[in-house]
Design an enzyme around this catalytic site. Structure first.
Site, PDB file in Angstrom:
ATOM      1  N   THR A 211       0.823  -1.209   0.000  1.00  0.00           N
ATOM      2  CA  THR A 211       0.000   0.000   0.000  1.00  0.00           C
ATOM      3  C   THR A 211       0.861   1.265   0.000  1.00  0.00           C
ATOM      4  O   THR A 211       0.381   2.349   0.333  1.00  0.00           O
ATOM      5  CB  THR A 211      -0.926   0.016   1.226  1.00  0.00           C
ATOM      6  OG1 THR A 211      -0.135  -0.129   2.419  1.00  0.00           O
ATOM      7  CG2 THR A 211      -1.946  -1.114   1.148  1.00  0.00           C
TER       8      THR A 211
ATOM      9  N   GLY B  46       2.312   4.513  -1.064  1.00  0.00           N
ATOM     10  CA  GLY B  46       1.901   5.540  -2.012  1.00  0.00           C
ATOM     11  C   GLY B  46       0.419   5.619  -2.293  1.00  0.00           C
ATOM     12  O   GLY B  46       0.010   6.300  -3.239  1.00  0.00           O
TER      13      GLY B  46
ATOM     14  N   GLY C 291      -1.968   7.183  -0.628  1.00  0.00           N
ATOM     15  CA  GLY C 291      -2.472   8.539  -0.472  1.00  0.00           C
ATOM     16  C   GLY C 291      -2.053   9.440  -1.612  1.00  0.00           C
ATOM     17  O   GLY C 291      -2.858  10.235  -2.129  1.00  0.00           O
ATOM     18  N   CYS C 292      -0.792   9.325  -2.023  1.00  0.00           N
ATOM     19  CA  CYS C 292      -0.306  10.111  -3.163  1.00  0.00           C
ATOM     20  C   CYS C 292      -1.107   9.780  -4.415  1.00  0.00           C
ATOM     21  O   CYS C 292      -1.510  10.666  -5.182  1.00  0.00           O
ATOM     22  CB  CYS C 292       1.174   9.808  -3.423  1.00  0.00           C
ATOM     23  SG  CYS C 292       2.276  10.091  -2.029  1.00  0.00           S
TER      24      CYS C 292
END
Length: 266
Positions: free
Chosen positions: A208, A210, A212-213
């Site tokens: 998981t 990245g 949020g990016c």
């Protein structure tokens, strides 16, 4: 016309987060990606071992150079790191980016636990960048830090915090519920005077890095295409859910691997 999307964020040499994830996401969503780098990091799937900041004045120079030559249809702001960089970004966007949708992902802590935002930068983020935002995308710990209160542990508190964050100036707030203690991963969107819940199942994967990016960049891409916040978030959430579900197709590193940005093609 293909939308041009600008990311203002830090670099991740392992390719899973930051500028590298943003550019992959922009491409996957059918847009042209550009990047202003705020910080260089030394990191991989197991954590961050070093951060080298770009001078705030040079961050502003990068932004000015892009806007002086290229039509920008949306902006995504990720790792800001310091109050000085937050001020420089806000000043540059106020001068050059009027009317351009802005998505702020208030990156504070890396997946491995390293701090990516100085303590004094939270105040600058709240005061200067949130009022410029079309949409902000905090997770539960980030929403709590922005408000200076305890992390939400249930949906009612998530909804309350989303409404409180709206009072800081953004036009819409998406609080991500991935940290809730359940098999569900609900997000709540506060926009246009109403709350919208976007449901989702938690994928059983440690890959998981990245997320949020990637989600915030996908939202920026959809806003740049002309979608409204509710439509953009809905499209982006479907994209990130599939990218996480297909993360096991990749074999990148021994820690938290990246999501599969190009799951639709390979």
């Amino acid at each position: 016309m293909i939308a041009n999307i600008l990311s203002i964020a830090g670099s991740d040499p392992s390719g899973g987060a930051g500028i590298q994830a943003d550019l992959k996401t922009f491409a996957a969503r059918g847009t042209y990606g550009m990047a202003v780098i705020t910080a260089l990091t030394a990191q991989n799937t197991q954590g961050v071992s070093g951060v080298h900041l770009v001078p705030a004045s040079f961050v502003a120079d990068q932004i000015r150079a892009v806007f002086a030559d290229i039509r920008v249809d949306a902006v995504k702001i990720g790792m800001i790191a310091t109050a000085e960089i937050a001020e420089a970004v806000a000043d540059a966007l106020t001068k050059h980016g009027e009317g351009v949708p802005v998505v702020v992902d208030p990156v504070m802590v890396a997946k491995g636990g390293a701090s990516l935002l100085a303590a004094d930068a939270v105040e600058a983020l709240n005061r200067r960048l949130l009022p410029l935002a079309t949409l902000i995308t905090p997770n539960l710990p980030e929403a709590a830090a922005l408000l200076g209160e305890a992390e939400a542990g249930d949906r009612d508190t998530m909804a309350h915090q989303a409404e409180r964050l709206l009072a800081l100036g953004p036009r819409a707030v998406l609080i991500k519920g991935g940290h809730l203690p359940s098999n569900e991963s609900p997000d709540v969107l506060a926009a246009s005077g109403r709350l919208t819940w976007l449901e989702g199942r938690r994928s059983e994967t440690r890959n998981t890095h990245g997320t949020g990016c990637t989600l915030s960049s996908a939202i920026a891409a959809e806003l740049g295409k002309g979608l409204d916040p509710v439509q953009a978030v809905t499209e982006a959430k479907g994209y990130i859910a599939a990218a996480i579900a297909r993360a096991e197709d990749l074999s990148v590193g021994a820690g938290h691997g990246p999501v599969h940005h190009f799951h639709q093609w390979w």
